[in-house]
Motif scaffolding. Structure first.
Motif, PDB file in Angstrom:
ATOM      1  N   ASN A 158     -16.058  26.868 -17.139  1.00 26.87           N
ATOM      2  CA  ASN A 158     -15.012  26.117 -16.274  1.00 26.87           C
ATOM      3  C   ASN A 158     -15.011  26.894 -15.002  1.00 26.87           C
ATOM      4  O   ASN A 158     -14.674  27.824 -14.900  1.00 26.87           O
ATOM      5  CB  ASN A 158     -13.665  26.075 -17.022  1.00 26.87           C
ATOM      6  N   ILE A 159     -15.405  25.914 -13.863  1.00 25.55           N
ATOM      7  CA  ILE A 159     -15.325  26.557 -12.617  1.00 25.55           C
ATOM      8  C   ILE A 159     -14.379  25.821 -11.613  1.00 25.55           C
ATOM      9  O   ILE A 159     -14.290  24.612 -11.424  1.00 25.55           O
ATOM     10  CB  ILE A 159     -16.804  26.230 -11.730  1.00 25.55           C
ATOM     11  N   TYR A 160     -13.334  26.755 -11.318  1.00 32.94           N
ATOM     12  CA  TYR A 160     -12.451  25.993 -10.422  1.00 32.94           C
ATOM     13  C   TYR A 160     -12.692  26.574  -8.775  1.00 32.94           C
ATOM     14  O   TYR A 160     -12.747  28.032  -8.471  1.00 32.94           O
ATOM     15  CB  TYR A 160     -10.966  26.542 -10.860  1.00 32.94           C
ATOM     16  N   ILE A 161     -12.927  25.706  -8.158  1.00 26.10           N
ATOM     17  CA  ILE A 161     -13.275  26.192  -6.512  1.00 26.10           C
ATOM     18  C   ILE A 161     -11.877  25.974  -5.874  1.00 26.10           C
ATOM     19  O   ILE A 161     -11.431  24.430  -5.865  1.00 26.10           O
ATOM     20  CB  ILE A 161     -14.348  25.160  -5.986  1.00 26.10           C
ATOM     21  N   HIS A 162     -11.467  26.696  -4.962  1.00 28.32           N
ATOM     22  CA  HIS A 162     -10.152  26.350  -3.949  1.00 28.32           C
ATOM     23  C   HIS A 162     -10.550  26.911  -2.746  1.00 28.32           C
ATOM     24  O   HIS A 162     -11.084  28.029  -2.531  1.00 28.32           O
ATOM     25  CB  HIS A 162      -9.082  27.281  -4.508  1.00 28.32           C
ATOM     26  N   MET A 163     -10.157  26.310  -1.604  1.00 30.47           N
ATOM     27  CA  MET A 163      -9.974  26.395  -0.259  1.00 30.47           C
ATOM     28  C   MET A 163      -8.782  26.555   0.290  1.00 30.47           C
ATOM     29  O   MET A 163      -8.080  25.569   0.384  1.00 30.47           O
ATOM     30  CB  MET A 163     -10.770  25.383   0.720  1.00 30.47           C
TER      31      MET A 163
ATOM     32  N   ALA B 139     -11.230  21.882  -6.937  1.00 30.04           N
ATOM     33  CA  ALA B 139     -12.069  21.162  -7.799  1.00 30.04           C
ATOM     34  C   ALA B 139     -12.331  21.858  -9.020  1.00 30.04           C
ATOM     35  O   ALA B 139     -12.602  23.073  -9.205  1.00 30.04           O
ATOM     36  CB  ALA B 139     -13.416  20.780  -7.179  1.00 30.04           C
ATOM     37  N   PHE B 140     -12.110  21.032 -10.199  1.00 31.17           N
ATOM     38  CA  PHE B 140     -12.634  21.471 -11.724  1.00 31.17           C
ATOM     39  C   PHE B 140     -13.978  21.093 -11.746  1.00 31.17           C
ATOM     40  O   PHE B 140     -14.239  19.769 -11.457  1.00 31.17           O
ATOM     41  CB  PHE B 140     -11.613  20.867 -12.494  1.00 31.17           C
ATOM     42  N   ILE B 141     -14.774  22.092 -12.226  1.00 24.63           N
ATOM     43  CA  ILE B 141     -16.231  21.643 -12.545  1.00 24.63           C
ATOM     44  C   ILE B 141     -16.533  22.306 -13.721  1.00 24.63           C
ATOM     45  O   ILE B 141     -16.384  23.215 -14.252  1.00 24.63           O
ATOM     46  CB  ILE B 141     -17.218  22.282 -11.294  1.00 24.63           C
ATOM     47  N   THR B 142     -16.867  21.031 -14.696  1.00 28.02           N
ATOM     48  CA  THR B 142     -17.301  21.144 -16.009  1.00 28.02           C
ATOM     49  C   THR B 142     -18.840  20.785 -16.179  1.00 28.02           C
ATOM     50  O   THR B 142     -19.355  20.530 -15.362  1.00 28.02           O
ATOM     51  CB  THR B 142     -16.377  20.696 -16.992  1.00 28.02           C
TER      52      THR B 142
ATOM     53  N   SER C 276     -20.113  24.198   4.445  1.00 23.26           N
ATOM     54  CA  SER C 276     -19.110  23.942   5.209  1.00 23.26           C
ATOM     55  C   SER C 276     -19.485  23.225   6.337  1.00 23.26           C
ATOM     56  O   SER C 276     -20.373  23.053   7.014  1.00 23.26           O
ATOM     57  CB  SER C 276     -18.828  25.525   5.910  1.00 23.26           C
ATOM     58  N   ILE C 277     -18.441  21.944   6.391  1.00 27.26           N
ATOM     59  CA  ILE C 277     -18.738  21.046   7.199  1.00 27.26           C
ATOM     60  C   ILE C 277     -17.597  20.621   8.387  1.00 27.26           C
ATOM     61  O   ILE C 277     -17.531  19.654   9.093  1.00 27.26           O
ATOM     62  CB  ILE C 277     -18.927  19.693   6.569  1.00 27.26           C
ATOM     63  N   GLY C 278     -16.788  21.648   8.366  1.00 29.86           N
ATOM     64  CA  GLY C 278     -15.778  21.383   9.543  1.00 29.86           C
ATOM     65  C   GLY C 278     -15.905  22.096  10.570  1.00 29.86           C
ATOM     66  O   GLY C 278     -17.055  22.412  10.916  1.00 29.86           O
ATOM     67  N   SER C 279     -14.904  22.425  11.248  1.00 30.42           N
ATOM     68  CA  SER C 279     -15.186  22.971  12.687  1.00 30.42           C
ATOM     69  C   SER C 279     -14.899  24.389  13.019  1.00 30.42           C
ATOM     70  O   SER C 279     -14.802  24.999  13.753  1.00 30.42           O
ATOM     71  CB  SER C 279     -14.345  22.221  13.868  1.00 30.42           C
ATOM     72  N   SER C 280     -14.267  24.776  11.527  1.00 32.28           N
ATOM     73  CA  SER C 280     -13.849  26.319  11.600  1.00 32.28           C
ATOM     74  C   SER C 280     -14.466  26.948  10.348  1.00 32.28           C
ATOM     75  O   SER C 280     -14.910  26.207   9.579  1.00 32.28           O
ATOM     76  CB  SER C 280     -12.677  26.569  11.845  1.00 32.28           C
ATOM     77  N   ASP C 281     -14.536  28.066  10.072  1.00 36.73           N
ATOM     78  CA  ASP C 281     -15.010  29.031   8.762  1.00 36.73           C
ATOM     79  C   ASP C 281     -14.141  28.162   7.834  1.00 36.73           C
ATOM     80  O   ASP C 281     -13.057  27.963   7.821  1.00 36.73           O
ATOM     81  CB  ASP C 281     -14.518  30.417   9.128  1.00 36.73           C
ATOM     82  N   ALA C 282     -14.683  28.199   6.559  1.00 36.35           N
ATOM     83  CA  ALA C 282     -14.346  27.972   5.332  1.00 36.35           C
ATOM     84  C   ALA C 282     -13.984  29.167   4.399  1.00 36.35           C
ATOM     85  O   ALA C 282     -15.151  29.426   3.852  1.00 36.35           O
ATOM     86  CB  ALA C 282     -14.961  26.709   4.519  1.00 36.35           C
ATOM     87  N   GLU C 283     -13.012  29.490   3.930  1.00 38.28           N
ATOM     88  CA  GLU C 283     -12.814  30.661   2.906  1.00 38.28           C
ATOM     89  C   GLU C 283     -12.783  29.938   1.634  1.00 38.28           C
ATOM     90  O   GLU C 283     -11.820  29.084   1.395  1.00 38.28           O
ATOM     91  CB  GLU C 283     -11.776  31.429   3.234  1.00 38.28           C
ATOM     92  N   VAL C 284     -13.556  30.500   0.656  1.00 40.89           N
ATOM     93  CA  VAL C 284     -13.694  29.699  -0.462  1.00 40.89           C
ATOM     94  C   VAL C 284     -13.587  30.757  -1.773  1.00 40.89           C
ATOM     95  O   VAL C 284     -14.471  31.548  -1.591  1.00 40.89           O
ATOM     96  CB  VAL C 284     -15.046  28.919  -0.611  1.00 40.89           C
ATOM     97  N   ILE C 285     -12.872  30.346  -2.880  1.00 40.56           N
ATOM     98  CA  ILE C 285     -12.728  31.127  -3.762  1.00 40.56           C
ATOM     99  C   ILE C 285     -13.224  30.413  -4.953  1.00 40.56           C
ATOM    100  O   ILE C 285     -12.671  29.237  -5.389  1.00 40.56           O
ATOM    101  CB  ILE C 285     -11.139  31.349  -4.196  1.00 40.56           C
ATOM    102  N   VAL C 286     -14.127  30.954  -5.727  1.00 36.99           N
ATOM    103  CA  VAL C 286     -14.718  30.571  -7.037  1.00 36.99           C
ATOM    104  C   VAL C 286     -14.180  31.092  -8.165  1.00 36.99           C
ATOM    105  O   VAL C 286     -14.330  32.485  -8.231  1.00 36.99           O
ATOM    106  CB  VAL C 286     -16.221  30.585  -6.901  1.00 36.99           C
ATOM    107  N   LEU C 287     -13.301  30.546  -9.208  1.00 36.03           N
ATOM    108  CA  LEU C 287     -13.257  31.233 -10.518  1.00 36.03           C
ATOM    109  C   LEU C 287     -13.840  30.675 -11.550  1.00 36.03           C
ATOM    110  O   LEU C 287     -14.004  29.430 -11.924  1.00 36.03           O
ATOM    111  CB  LEU C 287     -11.570  30.959 -10.569  1.00 36.03           C
ATOM    112  N   ASP C 288     -14.695  31.600 -12.059  1.00 38.93           N
ATOM    113  CA  ASP C 288     -15.755  31.133 -13.048  1.00 38.93           C
ATOM    114  C   ASP C 288     -15.436  31.569 -14.415  1.00 38.93           C
ATOM    115  O   ASP C 288     -15.466  32.858 -14.597  1.00 38.93           O
ATOM    116  CB  ASP C 288     -17.335  31.790 -12.633  1.00 38.93           C
TER     117      ASP C 288
END
Length: 285
Positions: free
Chosen positions: A225-230, A256-259, A271-283
């Protein structure tokens, strides 16, 4: 990754609570927030994004049988606990008190019971941080604190693991608990089948997270179960694209819940925005 299932959890659908001095955004059901359809995900139980005004915070309160960590996004947050005089602040004894800053992670294995507080003692600066709770694989553990600063440069090169399972596992001896050796060196050990990674992804850059963080790290190898949070920022100009059975776009505050993924699968985060994306992955198992 064509078989991966991705379900979004938009920032606007999170629970909120605030009193003017602090504001919290809730991903899962917690406390008085009961409207969320999500109570847990794997061993992940709570993911709160907290904004705390100067001279405010969370006074002394108890926890038991939960693994808890705070990830500082901006500002400074002072952790105090029930083991030392509350008038003492030390940046050298990191198992007791610590004034946390950007890139710090403060970890509490609450076990048989602890009291602690998180306060913004600044006169002017707001603090924003994530507080995450994980259900441990065993109850009645010896309480432990760990605080570690993680290198920003490393986070900008690839997803950096910051938390991994205790190497001795669920049958660890007292000596193993005191040694607190994680499966992945230089991470914080947790009593759960969980790996946490963090990346700061520049615009147009793509990071890949390997499910399970590589071989021989986690116990459960299939159907993880992967949860990704920005997290949110002041600019609100970050955006990411996840690739799986379908492309999914996430804005700041989204998750996002990834199963349907197994150890060794790769999750692509662009990263497709105009500033840095900080991303947390919980695996999680």
């Amino acid at each position: 990754m064509e078989r991966a299932k991705i379900v979004t959890h938009r920032s606007s659908s999170r629970g909120t609570a605030g009193n003017g001095l602090r504001q919290s955004f809730y991903t899962f059901k917690v406390g008085a927030y009961n409207d969320s359809p999500f109570e847990s995900f794997g061993c992940l139980r709570v993911l709160n994004e907290d904004l705390v005004q100067p001279q405010s915070g969370f006074p002394m309160h108890p926890h038991r049988n939960m693994e808890i960590f705070s990830y500082i996004l901006e500002g400074e947050l002072t952790h105090r606990d029930s083991t030392v005089s509350k008038h003492v602040i030390s940046n050298t004894n990191k198992k007791q008190f610590y004034r946390m800053k950007r890139h710090d992670v403060q970890f509490t294995s609450a076990g048989t019971g602890v009291y602690h507080s998180e306060m913004n003692e600044s006169e002017q600066e707001v603090v924003r941080f994530l507080q995450i709770w994980v259900q441990p694989w065993k109850q009645g553990l010896m309480p432990q604190y760990h605080t570690t600063t993680f290198d920003e440069k490393a986070k900008r090169q690839a997803f950096l693991p910051i938390i991994s399972p205790l190497a001795a596992g669920r049958n660890a001896s007292d000596a193993d608990e005191s040694a607190a050796i994680p499966v992945i060196p230089r991470t914080i050990p947790i009593h759960a089948d969980l790996v946490v990674g963090v990346g700061i992804i520049s615009a147009d850059q793509t990071f890949k997270w390997t499910v399970g963080a590589g071989d021989q790290v986690v116990g459960t190898r299939s159907n993880r179960n992967i949860y990704i949070h920005m997290p949110g920022t002041q600019t609100k100009m970050a955006k990411i694209r996840l690739s799986g059975s379908r492309e999914v776009l996430l804005d700041e505050g989204d998750g996002a819940f990834i199963t349907n993924v197994n150890v060794g699968d790769e999750i692509s985060v662009q990263s497709i925005g105009s500033s840095d994306a900080e991303v947390i992955v919980l695996d999680s198992s």
